[in-house]
Scaffold this motif. Structure first.
Motif, mmCIF file in Angstrom:
data_model
loop_
_atom_site.group_PDB
_atom_site.id
_atom_site.type_symbol
_atom_site.label_atom_id
_atom_site.label_comp_id
_atom_site.label_asym_id
_atom_site.label_seq_id
_atom_site.Cartn_x
_atom_site.Cartn_y
_atom_site.Cartn_z
ATOM 1 N N PRO A 188 83.733 49.772 -36.832
ATOM 2 C CA PRO A 188 83.023 48.945 -35.650
ATOM 3 C C PRO A 188 83.428 47.837 -35.917
ATOM 4 C CG PRO A 188 81.268 48.758 -37.021
ATOM 5 C CD PRO A 188 81.904 50.270 -37.541
ATOM 6 N N ILE A 189 84.046 46.551 -34.281
ATOM 7 C CA ILE A 189 84.548 45.010 -34.781
ATOM 8 C C ILE A 189 83.500 44.591 -32.973
ATOM 9 C CG2 ILE A 189 86.259 43.763 -34.016
ATOM 10 C CD1 ILE A 189 87.811 45.591 -36.041
ATOM 11 N N GLN A 190 83.117 43.613 -33.676
ATOM 12 C CA GLN A 190 81.770 43.368 -32.125
ATOM 13 C C GLN A 190 82.965 41.620 -31.965
ATOM 14 O OE1 GLN A 190 78.990 44.121 -30.544
ATOM 15 N NE2 GLN A 190 79.156 42.037 -29.246
ATOM 16 N N VAL A 191 83.626 41.909 -30.872
ATOM 17 C CA VAL A 191 84.735 40.609 -30.162
ATOM 18 C C VAL A 191 83.302 39.968 -29.187
ATOM 19 C CG1 VAL A 191 86.423 40.308 -27.817
ATOM 20 C CG2 VAL A 191 86.549 42.778 -29.219
ATOM 21 N N PRO A 192 84.034 38.140 -29.599
ATOM 22 C CA PRO A 192 83.340 37.572 -29.110
ATOM 23 C C PRO A 192 83.150 36.882 -27.574
ATOM 24 C CG PRO A 192 84.725 36.389 -30.202
ATOM 25 C CD PRO A 192 84.941 38.367 -30.339
ATOM 26 N N ALA A 193 82.055 37.052 -26.910
ATOM 27 C CA ALA A 193 82.449 36.348 -25.408
ATOM 28 C C ALA A 193 82.821 35.064 -25.849
ATOM 29 C CB ALA A 193 80.505 36.243 -25.331
ATOM 30 N N LEU A 194 82.995 34.911 -24.702
ATOM 31 C CA LEU A 194 83.962 33.262 -24.169
ATOM 32 C C LEU A 194 83.201 32.283 -24.881
ATOM 33 C CD1 LEU A 194 86.278 31.528 -23.814
ATOM 34 C CD2 LEU A 194 85.969 32.379 -21.276
ATOM 35 N N ARG A 195 81.886 32.514 -24.560
ATOM 36 C CA ARG A 195 80.814 30.917 -24.364
ATOM 37 C C ARG A 195 80.856 30.443 -26.039
ATOM 38 N NH1 ARG A 195 77.944 35.272 -22.585
ATOM 39 N NH2 ARG A 195 76.391 36.602 -23.933
ATOM 40 N N GLU A 196 81.424 32.251 -26.806
ATOM 41 C CA GLU A 196 81.095 32.323 -28.553
ATOM 42 C C GLU A 196 82.117 30.425 -29.399
ATOM 43 O OE1 GLU A 196 80.509 35.598 -29.720
ATOM 44 O OE2 GLU A 196 78.496 35.672 -29.276
ATOM 45 N N ARG A 197 83.347 30.844 -28.288
ATOM 46 C CA ARG A 197 84.346 30.175 -28.382
ATOM 47 C C ARG A 197 85.115 29.364 -27.618
ATOM 48 N NH1 ARG A 197 88.858 35.136 -26.667
ATOM 49 N NH2 ARG A 197 90.266 33.917 -27.167
ATOM 50 N N GLY A 198 83.755 28.086 -27.064
ATOM 51 C CA GLY A 198 84.280 27.158 -26.597
ATOM 52 C C GLY A 198 84.952 27.006 -27.212
ATOM 53 N N GLU A 199 85.877 26.207 -27.489
ATOM 54 C CA GLU A 199 87.399 25.423 -28.500
ATOM 55 C C GLU A 199 88.470 26.310 -28.125
ATOM 56 O OE1 GLU A 199 85.018 26.840 -30.886
ATOM 57 O OE2 GLU A 199 86.233 26.508 -32.696
ATOM 58 N N ASP A 200 88.892 27.955 -27.365
ATOM 59 C CA ASP A 200 89.639 28.587 -27.155
ATOM 60 C C ASP A 200 89.576 28.058 -25.464
ATOM 61 O OD1 ASP A 200 90.189 29.440 -29.275
ATOM 62 O OD2 ASP A 200 89.752 31.551 -29.638
ATOM 63 N N ILE A 201 88.654 27.642 -24.613
ATOM 64 C CA ILE A 201 88.549 27.517 -23.472
ATOM 65 C C ILE A 201 89.940 27.143 -23.325
ATOM 66 C CG2 ILE A 201 87.574 27.083 -21.222
ATOM 67 C CD1 ILE A 201 85.276 27.852 -22.232
#
Length: 457
Positions: free
Chosen positions: A302-315
């Motif tokens: 199992p691999i948890q894909v992060p939500a976009l709000r959890e990777r703000g620097e990528d926005i």
């Protein structure tokens, strides 16, 4: 049937000439080879649209030649095997190696032409699909340098050489299918097909046929699992399959073989499975909607894909990347994204995740020019993650009363469906129940509003 270049490989001159006459009358250009050595020479001289290959030949037989081609890489064209002494085992082995179909001698004219027509059509669709994938590949290529997302890519990179099942878990729109395709492209199966099974889009009464294929009156229709032979099958929304289909799928994955609906002989299954879900699978198990057998088979890695709000620097990099792609595709100039605008985007909760960000970039690329302003961005940020500016209703949805009626309605429907999809845990089946909409119409509505659940993200 359109004209094609056909290579016929058979050690019997009468059969070669007879097939050449038949296919020549149909308008095809035919090349002949009497053995494996001659076939290698002909393939080195020209490209062919399809190959008719006899199994029983002196020296290197047809199966050995087929194995040789497979070991050298993906088959460049569909191969139809021929034999007057065929067995079920031989046909199964040829199919497992990648042959398109198997026909028995003496060859019936109707059977030959139908099989060849289907093989050529399948090849044409495969080429179109590859062309489309190349065009949109960069749009859906997973990208990001944030620690949360980089960790996921590193995990998948380590697992690319393994064949064990992977389960991608994460909110709707986080890019799970894009990650699955990225993994497939780095695996030993990258030359094989990547087939998506959107469980929520398959009606229960058609699920068995859609997944496992069918046999009736000598006609064989390959199901989605069989179409993924030698490649990867992506199972999206596994908990939305009916219990009987889940049990049958579990058995197929356990035994590594499938039985078509109406069929008698099992077909070996050679696929890598990547499953995905935006639902709480433990809760689905507890409620009896997900069978334990299937859950444990798919939950190996199992691999948890992060939500976009959890990777703000990528926005910021993501929205500018999408903007450049849409601008190039639609023939407009890229927009300029200022720091205040990017800061506002980082404040948003992004309930639709990357899919929502991509839709916003497309909308702003088409509807504006020059520098992106906060006045443009604010009405586009919809759903439960939006800030509450003046003119906001009690639901938290910005009420822009200056919009034309159709745009205002679309804005509301998109916000409504995003919130209800979130409440439904990403399940389109439950969303249909909540909204009272028929599922086919609901899928169409989601696509029209840029929250396409069929994208499998």
């Amino acid at each position: 049937m359109s004209a094609a270049r056909i290579l016929i490989i058979d050690d019997e001159p009468d059969i070669r000439s007879g097939l050449a006459d038949i296919l020549g009358d149909e308008g095809h250009r035919v090349t002949l080879a009497g053995d494996a050595a001659e076939a290698r020479a002909r393939l080195g001289e020209a490209a062919f649209d399809a190959v008719l290959l006899d199994i029983w030949m002196p020296g290197t037989d047809g199966l050995a030649l087929l194995r040789e081609w497979v070991s050298a890489g993906e088959l460049p064209q569909p191969v139809i095997m021929m034999s007057g002494h065929g067995t079920v085992e031989t046909a199964v082995e040829a199919t497992r190696l990648g042959a398109y179909d198997f026909i028995e001698k003496p060859i019936a004219l109707a059977k030959l032409l139908i099989t060849l027509e289907r093989a050529l059509e399948a090849q044409r669709l495969r080429q179109i699909n590859r062309s489309l994938q190349q065009q949109v590949g960069s749009l859906f290529e997973p990208m990001g340098s944030s620690p949360a997302f980089a960790a996921v890519l590193a995990q998948l990179e380590r697992l690319s050489g393994r064949d064990a099942a992977i389960l991608l878990r994460g909110e709707p729109g986080t890019g799970k299918e894009a990650l699955a395709r990225w993994l497939h492209g780095r695996s030993a199966r990258r030359g094989g097909p990547f087939v998506t099974v959107a469980a929520g889009a398959v009606p229960d009464e058609q699920a068995a046929t859609a997944l496992f294929g069918s046999e009736s009156g000598g006609e064989v229709a390959a199901g989605l699992l069989e179409q993924a032979q030698g490649g990867t099958v992506y199972l999206d929304g596994i908990a939305e399959l009916g219990p009987d289909t889940q049990l049958r799928l579990s058995s197929a994955l356990e035994r590594r073989q499938i039985l078509r609906v109406g069929g008698r002989a099992p077909v070996p299954l050679d696929v890598r499975v990547i499953a995905a879900s935006s639902q709480d699978l433990e809760a689905e198990r507890a409620a009896g909607r997900l069978r334990d057998e299937l859950y444990f088979q798919l939950n190996v890695l199992p691999i948890q894909v992060p939500a976009l709000r959890e990777r703000g620097e990528d926005i910021g990099p993501l929205v500018q990347h999408f903007d450049e792609i849409f601008a190039a595709r639609d023939g407009v100039a890229p927009r300029r994204w200022t720091e205040p605008v990017l800061a506002r985007l980082r404040q948003h909760a992004w309930p639709g995740n990357v899919r929502e960000l991509r839709a916003l970039a497309q909308r702003l690329a088409l509807l504006g020019s020059g520098e992106v302003t906060l006045a443009e961005v604010e009405p586009a940020l919809t759903g439960p993650g939006a800030r509450l500016p003046p003119g906001t209703g009690e639901s938290g949805h910005p009420l822009n009363l200056d919009l034309p009626l159709r745009e205002a309605r679309d804005s509301f429907e998109r916000a409504y469906l995003l919130r209800q999809l979130h409440n439904a845990g990403g399940s389109v089946g439950r969303l249909a129940q909540i909204t009272g909409m028929e599922r086919t119409h609901l899928y169409r509505k989601l696509r029209d509003l840029g929250i396409d659940k069929d994208g499998g993200e």
